[in-house]
Design a protein around this motif. Structure first.
Motif, PDB file in Angstrom:
ATOM      1  N   LEU A   5       0.836  -1.186   0.000  1.00  0.00           N
ATOM      2  CA  LEU A   5       0.000   0.000   0.000  1.00  0.00           C
ATOM      3  C   LEU A   5       0.877   1.245   0.000  1.00  0.00           C
ATOM      4  O   LEU A   5       1.971   1.241   0.560  1.00  0.00           O
ATOM      5  CB  LEU A   5      -0.885   0.020   1.254  1.00  0.00           C
ATOM      6  CG  LEU A   5      -1.870  -1.125   1.396  1.00  0.00           C
ATOM      7  CD1 LEU A   5      -2.607  -1.016   2.730  1.00  0.00           C
ATOM      8  CD2 LEU A   5      -2.866  -1.117   0.262  1.00  0.00           C
ATOM      9  N   PRO A   6       0.401   2.321  -0.591  1.00  0.00           N
ATOM     10  CA  PRO A   6       1.156   3.572  -0.509  1.00  0.00           C
ATOM     11  C   PRO A   6       1.110   4.089   0.927  1.00  0.00           C
ATOM     12  O   PRO A   6       0.249   3.685   1.723  1.00  0.00           O
ATOM     13  CB  PRO A   6       0.405   4.498  -1.467  1.00  0.00           C
ATOM     14  CG  PRO A   6      -0.972   3.945  -1.544  1.00  0.00           C
ATOM     15  CD  PRO A   6      -0.827   2.460  -1.361  1.00  0.00           C
ATOM     16  N   PRO A   7       2.006   4.981   1.293  1.00  0.00           N
ATOM     17  CA  PRO A   7       1.989   5.532   2.644  1.00  0.00           C
ATOM     18  C   PRO A   7       0.652   6.211   2.947  1.00  0.00           C
ATOM     19  O   PRO A   7       0.049   6.818   2.070  1.00  0.00           O
ATOM     20  CB  PRO A   7       3.116   6.563   2.643  1.00  0.00           C
ATOM     21  CG  PRO A   7       3.975   6.212   1.480  1.00  0.00           C
ATOM     22  CD  PRO A   7       3.081   5.532   0.488  1.00  0.00           C
ATOM     23  N   LEU A   8       0.199   6.067   4.182  1.00  0.00           N
ATOM     24  CA  LEU A   8      -1.023   6.736   4.604  1.00  0.00           C
ATOM     25  C   LEU A   8      -0.720   8.200   4.893  1.00  0.00           C
ATOM     26  O   LEU A   8       0.333   8.534   5.438  1.00  0.00           O
ATOM     27  CB  LEU A   8      -1.591   6.077   5.867  1.00  0.00           C
ATOM     28  CG  LEU A   8      -2.060   4.638   5.711  1.00  0.00           C
ATOM     29  CD1 LEU A   8      -2.512   4.078   7.048  1.00  0.00           C
ATOM     30  CD2 LEU A   8      -3.184   4.541   4.703  1.00  0.00           C
ATOM     31  N   VAL A   9      -1.618   9.061   4.513  1.00  0.00           N
ATOM     32  CA  VAL A   9      -1.460  10.493   4.724  1.00  0.00           C
ATOM     33  C   VAL A   9      -2.424  10.923   5.818  1.00  0.00           C
ATOM     34  O   VAL A   9      -3.587  10.520   5.820  1.00  0.00           O
ATOM     35  CB  VAL A   9      -1.753  11.272   3.417  1.00  0.00           C
ATOM     36  CG1 VAL A   9      -1.671  12.764   3.653  1.00  0.00           C
ATOM     37  CG2 VAL A   9      -0.794  10.838   2.332  1.00  0.00           C
ATOM     38  N   SER A  10      -1.933  11.726   6.759  1.00  0.00           N
ATOM     39  CA  SER A  10      -2.805  12.222   7.820  1.00  0.00           C
ATOM     40  C   SER A  10      -2.720  13.737   7.891  1.00  0.00           C
ATOM     41  O   SER A  10      -1.774  14.353   7.422  1.00  0.00           O
ATOM     42  CB  SER A  10      -2.432  11.604   9.166  1.00  0.00           C
ATOM     43  OG  SER A  10      -1.145  12.012   9.560  1.00  0.00           O
ATOM     44  N   ARG A  11      -3.766  14.320   8.475  1.00  0.00           N
ATOM     45  CA  ARG A  11      -3.822  15.758   8.702  1.00  0.00           C
ATOM     46  C   ARG A  11      -4.144  15.956  10.175  1.00  0.00           C
ATOM     47  O   ARG A  11      -5.034  15.319  10.714  1.00  0.00           O
ATOM     48  CB  ARG A  11      -4.932  16.368   7.846  1.00  0.00           C
ATOM     49  CG  ARG A  11      -5.155  17.852   8.060  1.00  0.00           C
ATOM     50  CD  ARG A  11      -6.425  18.347   7.387  1.00  0.00           C
ATOM     51  NE  ARG A  11      -7.619  17.604   7.750  1.00  0.00           N
ATOM     52  CZ  ARG A  11      -8.315  17.775   8.885  1.00  0.00           C
ATOM     53  NH1 ARG A  11      -7.917  18.636   9.773  1.00  0.00           N
ATOM     54  NH2 ARG A  11      -9.391  17.061   9.116  1.00  0.00           N
ATOM     55  N   GLN A  12      -3.386  16.816  10.838  1.00  0.00           N
ATOM     56  CA  GLN A  12      -3.583  17.032  12.270  1.00  0.00           C
ATOM     57  C   GLN A  12      -3.614  18.521  12.561  1.00  0.00           C
ATOM     58  O   GLN A  12      -2.776  19.284  12.074  1.00  0.00           O
ATOM     59  CB  GLN A  12      -2.466  16.384  13.082  1.00  0.00           C
ATOM     60  CG  GLN A  12      -2.606  16.620  14.568  1.00  0.00           C
ATOM     61  CD  GLN A  12      -1.564  15.852  15.366  1.00  0.00           C
ATOM     62  OE1 GLN A  12      -0.991  14.889  14.905  1.00  0.00           O
ATOM     63  NE2 GLN A  12      -1.339  16.287  16.593  1.00  0.00           N
ATOM     64  N   VAL A  13      -4.594  18.922  13.371  1.00  0.00           N
ATOM     65  CA  VAL A  13      -4.705  20.289  13.841  1.00  0.00           C
ATOM     66  C   VAL A  13      -4.832  20.212  15.360  1.00  0.00           C
ATOM     67  O   VAL A  13      -5.615  19.410  15.883  1.00  0.00           O
ATOM     68  CB  VAL A  13      -5.945  20.998  13.246  1.00  0.00           C
ATOM     69  CG1 VAL A  13      -6.092  22.399  13.813  1.00  0.00           C
ATOM     70  CG2 VAL A  13      -5.865  21.021  11.738  1.00  0.00           C
ATOM     71  N   GLU A  14      -4.038  21.008  16.057  1.00  0.00           N
ATOM     72  CA  GLU A  14      -4.090  21.010  17.522  1.00  0.00           C
ATOM     73  C   GLU A  14      -3.894  22.435  18.027  1.00  0.00           C
ATOM     74  O   GLU A  14      -3.091  23.186  17.489  1.00  0.00           O
ATOM     75  CB  GLU A  14      -3.009  20.104  18.097  1.00  0.00           C
ATOM     76  CG  GLU A  14      -3.069  19.980  19.603  1.00  0.00           C
ATOM     77  CD  GLU A  14      -2.124  18.928  20.155  1.00  0.00           C
ATOM     78  OE1 GLU A  14      -2.027  18.841  21.378  1.00  0.00           O
ATOM     79  OE2 GLU A  14      -1.484  18.210  19.366  1.00  0.00           O
ATOM     80  N   VAL A  15      -4.664  22.790  19.042  1.00  0.00           N
ATOM     81  CA  VAL A  15      -4.520  24.084  19.680  1.00  0.00           C
ATOM     82  C   VAL A  15      -4.569  23.843  21.187  1.00  0.00           C
ATOM     83  O   VAL A  15      -5.302  22.977  21.663  1.00  0.00           O
ATOM     84  CB  VAL A  15      -5.618  25.076  19.220  1.00  0.00           C
ATOM     85  CG1 VAL A  15      -7.007  24.604  19.601  1.00  0.00           C
ATOM     86  CG2 VAL A  15      -5.361  26.456  19.772  1.00  0.00           C
ATOM     87  N   GLY A  16      -3.741  24.564  21.911  1.00  0.00           N
ATOM     88  CA  GLY A  16      -3.706  24.329  23.350  1.00  0.00           C
ATOM     89  C   GLY A  16      -3.181  25.526  24.111  1.00  0.00           C
ATOM     90  O   GLY A  16      -2.752  26.525  23.532  1.00  0.00           O
ATOM     91  N   ALA A  17      -3.247  25.388  25.415  1.00  0.00           N
ATOM     92  CA  ALA A  17      -2.775  26.452  26.302  1.00  0.00           C
ATOM     93  C   ALA A  17      -2.132  25.818  27.529  1.00  0.00           C
ATOM     94  O   ALA A  17      -2.471  24.701  27.921  1.00  0.00           O
ATOM     95  CB  ALA A  17      -3.935  27.338  26.730  1.00  0.00           C
ATOM     96  N   LYS A  18      -1.195  26.556  28.113  1.00  0.00           N
ATOM     97  CA  LYS A  18      -0.510  26.096  29.312  1.00  0.00           C
ATOM     98  C   LYS A  18      -0.420  27.269  30.278  1.00  0.00           C
ATOM     99  O   LYS A  18      -0.113  28.390  29.868  1.00  0.00           O
ATOM    100  CB  LYS A  18       0.896  25.603  28.979  1.00  0.00           C
ATOM    101  CG  LYS A  18       1.681  25.146  30.179  1.00  0.00           C
ATOM    102  CD  LYS A  18       3.062  24.654  29.763  1.00  0.00           C
ATOM    103  CE  LYS A  18       3.843  24.198  30.978  1.00  0.00           C
ATOM    104  NZ  LYS A  18       5.160  23.701  30.613  1.00  0.00           N
ATOM    105  N   VAL A  19      -0.711  26.998  31.538  1.00  0.00           N
ATOM    106  CA  VAL A  19      -0.547  28.012  32.576  1.00  0.00           C
ATOM    107  C   VAL A  19       0.328  27.425  33.673  1.00  0.00           C
ATOM    108  O   VAL A  19       0.255  26.232  33.979  1.00  0.00           O
ATOM    109  CB  VAL A  19      -1.900  28.487  33.164  1.00  0.00           C
ATOM    110  CG1 VAL A  19      -2.701  29.243  32.134  1.00  0.00           C
ATOM    111  CG2 VAL A  19      -2.700  27.338  33.717  1.00  0.00           C
TER     112      VAL A  19
END
Length: 75
Positions: A5-19
């Motif tokens: 199989l050809p390589p699998l392609v993924s899409r990732q979006v992440e947003v976060g905060a740290k205090v």
């Protein structure tokens, strides 16, 4: 039948905060991950990239020292 199989392609979006307040702190994040899915077709018994997996969620983590010498963390 031998096939690759050809390589699998993924899409990732992440947003976060740290205090960080010294003795106490926390992190929080939201994420959305989508990638192709590899599945076995039950009719032809052929394994192929078909469809999509979607993972959405939230992560939270906290830590602190409520009293001197006692550290707590959890997520």
């Amino acid at each position: 039948r031998n096939a690759s199989l050809p390589p699998l392609v993924s899409r990732q979006v992440e947003v976060g905060a740290k205090v960080d307040f010294g003795r106490f702190g926390a992190t929080f994040a939201l994420f959305d991950i989508a990638r192709e899915a590899a599945v076995l077709d039950p009719g032809t018994l052929v394994f192929a990239n078909d469809g999509e997996q979607v993972h959405r969620g939230a992560e939270a983590f906290g830590y602190g020292e409520p009293v001197p010498g006692l550290g707590l963390l959890g997520g």
